[in-house]
Enzyme design. Structure first.
Site, short mmCIF file in Angstrom:
data_model
loop_
_atom_site.label_atom_id
_atom_site.label_comp_id
_atom_site.label_asym_id
_atom_site.label_seq_id
_atom_site.Cartn_x
_atom_site.Cartn_y
_atom_site.Cartn_z
N TYR A 88 -1.31 -0.23 10.32
CA TYR A 88 -1.36 -1.04 8.84
C TYR A 88 -0.04 -0.22 7.52
CZ TYR A 88 -3.76 -1.25 4.18
OH TYR A 88 -4.09 -1.68 2.94
N SER A 111 0.76 -1.20 0.21
CA SER A 111 -0.08 0.09 0.23
C SER A 111 1.17 1.11 -0.05
CB SER A 111 -0.95 -0.03 1.30
OG SER A 111 -1.48 1.14 1.88
N LYS A 122 2.62 -3.89 6.33
CA LYS A 122 2.48 -4.10 4.28
C LYS A 122 4.20 -3.71 4.29
CE LYS A 122 -2.28 -4.09 2.96
NZ LYS A 122 -1.98 -5.11 2.81
#
Lengths: 335, 335
Positions: free
Chosen positions: B149, B121, B153
């Site tokens: 998050y 991402s 990633k």
């Protein structure tokens, strides 16, 4: 204050413990207790200090209990080294990634937001086709590790940063340059020869250098490395800047120049005990390593690299004469 | 060939599955089986295809068995989203880090070195004091995630690279830009409003935009995102270059311009259903996000960003009229 040093029986960990015990304080607080966690018991001189407590065994076993202890500060040095991680992928993940995560979890659940210094490594850097490794790796160079060891170190840097962002710890990561001269036996690190080519001839032992004399690499003495860890511990969050990982300073030195310095300090006979014999496995790993580094953010904290490799050898010789942890016959090869 | 899509019942995963089933082949090989692993069952149209097999439940449960299956290729899209990870730190680590590692272990022990595309991402990028986020994040920008998050990633990108270097998988990581316009309900992602401010007014629903109209961000349509994943899957290792993570192309668009495009396509009445009402939590997260991106390595694979946000809205409207997965009343707000 109470401190935890993981890898506290290892060479850097034990030296850090001795330095802290001698200072008696850290960041302005009196040190009342240092817990040394490692696979092996710490050296006798450390065990003899009433402030020292040893915890022997895999780090993973000790982590959960940490939530009941409220350590004020942690130096996390425990790690499987590069050669071990390449030989045993699962061991590397367990020792480096799982243990660091379990440690962070234990500290998080203690709830007192301890100061935390993670010993990362210059091994986070490596070449890649899109971005060949520059001559000097800086604080801003894009990491691209080419070993599992470097991969784990980098992943843990980011984990430390996220635990810090969440307010669970007050963490920072210091990327150690290759520490030389280490006493004792060669270890499983691919960088082991950076100590061996100085240590063995000084002890009167013939040895081989597995890479070409033209190889350059950033190195740091044990004393300088310990000073770097303590300085990074004591730095304020503001002084660290927004990012939490930084390069410790390194002296960028050619292998051939290391041996010239050895000859200047100890004579031709000592230097002649080093023979070049290329080891493709080691040379292949080292070819992907940094050839030099800068450390601007460490410099802003007052940390500078050593100015000559000769002074690093002289420090080793002085250490052999006066410090615990250096074998009695370490200088047998000196005239 | 048999493929696994994790997160295969999600919006991007299901669209990827439909696209692959329609093509019938991937990288020149006929697709005989697609396993869709997700917490929820896949949509009915996918279940109706004899080549599709659904596996419902936490990904962690399915990973160990993979060693007995020899999947030829994997698209790993399953993930807890940014808002969920910020709200539940443990859930984030389990869903994003543990699951990815278990998946990689299952594939490693299958022993057939499957092709593996990891959906990373643009959230790996963030500002830090030493290196403020540039106006455009590139393939070479130093990642500094400001969410759990993004941290997970990034850690997984490096894990994928190390499993690949070891020869356990043939992996690559594609950094998705924010996918818009997503159909259905808002989700827990902080980026959810990038779809909501288009989707809700088209459905006749009043909505709020939690950030200022001047906010810019790189976005990509669902079709473009799926094309990117397939292109990265089919790229040779040589074409990927030495590094395995790349930015997928994004259209760098201002929130105000998104609404202007909505008005141009659907009229003033539709646009008027969006009211600006700042949400400090969302705005705080988005303030640390990329304002735009470039994707030179994806461009070398033939992938270009969309040229206008208007065409992205038009794609959404066309999808609502003809595609499964779009609710019947999605365009109720259009005159």
């Amino acid at each position: 204050m109470q401190l935890l040093i993981t890898g506290g029986a290892g060479f850097v960990g034990a030296r850090l413990a001795r330095t802290l015990l001698q200072r008696g304080q850290l960041d302005g607080q009196a040190i009342t207790r240092i817990v040394l966690a490692d696979m092996a018991p710490p050296p006798a001189d450390l065990l003899a200090d009433a402030r020292v407590e040893a915890r022997v065994g895999p780090l993973l076993q000790h982590c959960e209990g940490l939530q009941h202890e409220a350590m004020d500060g942690v130096f996390h040095l425990a790690s499987a080294v590069s050669g071990e991680c390449e030989a045993d992928f699962d061991l590397g993940l367990r020792s480096n990634l799982d243990s660091t995560r379990a440690l962070l979890e234990g500290l998080r659940h203690a709830g007192n937001v301890p100061r935390f210094v993670f010993a990362s490594s210059v091994a986070v850097f490596g070449p890649d086709a899109g971005n060949p490794l520059p001559d000097l790796v800086t604080d801003s160079t894009l990491p691209s590790p080419q070993t599992s060891y470097g991969t784990h170190k980098l992943m843990c840097e980011y984990l430390v940063a996220d635990y810090t962002r969440k307010g669970y710890i007050d963490g920072r990561s210091a990327r150690l340059m290759t520490v030389t001269v280490r006493p004792g036996k060669p270890n499983g690190a691919a960088s082991s020869f950076f100590s061996g080519i100085i240590r063995e001839p000084l002890a009167g032992v013939e040895t081989t250098c597995p890479v070409d004399p033209g190889v350059t690499h950033p190195v740091s003495s044990p004393a300088h490395t310990v000073k770097g860890l303590i300085t990074v511990y004591q730095a304020t969050r503001e002084a660290m800047g927004g990012r939490l990982a930084l390069n410790l300073p390194g002296l960028n030195v050619r292998v051939g120049d290391m041996l010239d310095a050895l000859e200047a300090v100890a004579g031709k006979k000592v230097r002649a005990r080093v023979r070049f014999e290329r080891d493709e496995r080691i040379a292949g790993i080292v070819a992907n390593w940094s050839r030099g580094s800068t450390a601007d953010r460490a410099k802003a904290l007052g940390l500078l690299p050593e100015t000559s490799f000769r002074s690093i050898i002289e420090q080793y010789i002085a250490d052999c004469r006066e410090r615990p942890g250096y074998p009695a016959d370490a200088l047998r090869g000196l005239d």
